[in-house]
Design an enzyme around this catalytic site. Structure first.
Site, PDB file in Angstrom:
ATOM      1  N   ASP A  73      80.384 -28.076  31.353  1.00 25.11           N
ATOM      2  CA  ASP A  73      80.939 -27.505  30.128  1.00 25.11           C
ATOM      3  C   ASP A  73      80.351 -26.131  29.826  1.00 25.11           C
ATOM      4  O   ASP A  73      79.236 -25.804  30.248  1.00 25.11           O
ATOM      5  CB  ASP A  73      80.743 -28.446  28.940  1.00 25.11           C
ATOM      6  CG  ASP A  73      79.280 -28.741  28.638  1.00 25.11           C
ATOM      7  OD1 ASP A  73      78.540 -29.070  29.581  1.00 25.11           O
ATOM      8  OD2 ASP A  73      78.877 -28.659  27.462  1.00 25.11           O
ATOM      9  N   GLU A  91      76.708 -30.701  27.483  1.00 22.40           N
ATOM     10  CA  GLU A  91      75.340 -30.222  27.368  1.00 22.40           C
ATOM     11  C   GLU A  91      75.259 -29.145  26.306  1.00 22.40           C
ATOM     12  O   GLU A  91      74.260 -29.015  25.608  1.00 22.40           O
ATOM     13  CB  GLU A  91      74.846 -29.672  28.707  1.00 22.40           C
ATOM     14  CG  GLU A  91      73.343 -29.396  28.762  1.00 22.40           C
ATOM     15  CD  GLU A  91      72.950 -27.978  28.321  1.00 22.40           C
ATOM     16  OE1 GLU A  91      71.741 -27.706  28.234  1.00 22.40           O
ATOM     17  OE2 GLU A  91      73.861 -27.154  28.077  1.00 22.40           O
TER      18      GLU A  91
END
Length: 366
Positions: free
Chosen positions: A68, A127
């Site tokens: 991400d 994250e």
């Protein structure tokens, strides 16, 4: 597919937290049937654990990271998901943080011919967000099935001035504090009828602001009290405030615990009417400099890049802290960190190729 072609492919997935944009489907296809995939999806977060056992040696090295990225923001000179190469530089969201590292270890692992034990890859789609259902949940599952790795390399960008100049062997924790000093509101012309929390706290502020809670050590700078917010009153000049609110943050080393911070605040606020609470979002960890993974990474960086690397614990938090909490000897190594999360995030082809070569050497000679 070269590592740069792989890198560009990954950058073109619009994998803004927690959406992987089907990047994990591509990664599973890329690694092929020789790699086993375990899906550890939780809520809206996708977690993937890929592994390959080369032999029955219990040695287990894991490469870790996240697919991400943060939102792009406004003001880019190029399409932030085009990933075009211009004069040896790729400008795109996620180049440094951290699809460069992901591309490098995917390529290195896929092309590994031999390893004395098990190689694995742990990845999450969350994250950059809260991370509540990300890496921590994947590691909890691995513990349940008795498959926790011994060593981990998290491919976050770590270098400062020259590629190869720093690896992270630990991270500081983060403790947040919230204080309310209570008073009694009144007219500014009659201070004797008020309890002014600003006046009551004024002599205390110099005692806690920027105070070092420990002396630091070879791994960490001192754990410092950083005041982040102070507010009180009604934005008028003739009314004293009913209370004064403060917030602070301590990026703590392994030498200072949450309980130490709380004891320090209570001692300094003795005699005042106040409310106080703390939260801790992450905990500090450090991997011993004699650890096999530290020494092996130092050797590979020196051999491949001709650079003597230093040990660092600077910066914010990363998912490496979760590995440390599970007793895994974890380090971080990746490209130069100077444009992460910014408009115009970029890295060079040379760095990504160099990072890949370091990982290849690490696997070959671990």
């Amino acid at each position: 597919m070269t590592v740069i072609e792989l890198f560009q492919k990954l950058l073109r997935f619009k994998s803004i937290t927690p959406d992987d944009d089907k990047a994990f489907d591509f990664i599973e296809e890329y690694l092929g049937n020789e790699w086993t995939c375990i899906n550890i999806d939780k809520e809206d977060t996708k977690n993937r654990f890929y592994y390959k056992k080369f032999n029955n040696n219990p040695q287990h090295l894991c490469f870790a990271g996240h697919i991400d990225v943060v939102p792009t923001g406004e003001g880019w000179d190029v399409d932030p998901f085009a990933a075009d190469i211009i004069d040896g530089v790729i400008t795109a969201r996620g180049t440094q943080d951290m699809k460069s590292g992901v591309a490098a270890y995917l390529y290195a692992c896929k092309h590994a011919k031999n390893f004395d034990g098990t190689l694995s890859i742990l990845m999450t789609s969350d994250e950059e967000g809260e991370g509540t259902y990300g890496t921590i949940k994947a590691l909890e599952h691995l513990k349940e099935i008795d498959f926790i790795p011994q060593y981990a390399v998290v491919a976050e960008p770590t270098c400062e001035e020259v590629f190869g100049d720093a690896i992270k062997v630990g991270r500081r924790g983060s403790i947040n504090g919230y204080i309310t000093i209570k008073g009694k509101q009144g007219h500014a012309a009659y201070p004797e009828k008020c309890i002014n929390p600003v006046h009551d706290f004024a002599h205390i502020l110099p005692k806690i602001a920027a105070h070092n809670l420990d002396d630091g050590d070879e791994y960490f700078a001192p754990s410092k009290m950083v005041i982040t917010d102070i507010r009180g009153g009604m934005q008028v000049t003739n009314v004293t405030p009913p209370n004064l609110k403060l917030m602070f943050n301590v990026r703590n080393s392994t030498n200072t615990k949450r309980e130490d911070v709380e004891k320090f605040i209570h001692k300094n606020l003795e005699g005042l009417d106040y409310e106080f609470r703390t939260t801790q979002g992450s905990f500090p960890f450090v991997t011993n400099k004699e650890s096999k993974v530290v020494r092996a990474m130092e050797t590979s960086i020196s051999k491949v890049l001709g650079v003597t690397t230093k040990h660092s614990t600077a910066g914010g938090t990363s998912d490496a802290r979760y590995f440390g909490a599970f007793g895994i000897e974890a380090i971080e190594f990746g490209v130069i960190n100077d444009t992460i999360h910014s408009v115009g995030e970029r890295t060079t082809v040379k760095e990504v190729e160099g990072l890949t070569d370091v990982y290849v050497d690490l696997i070959r000679n671990f």
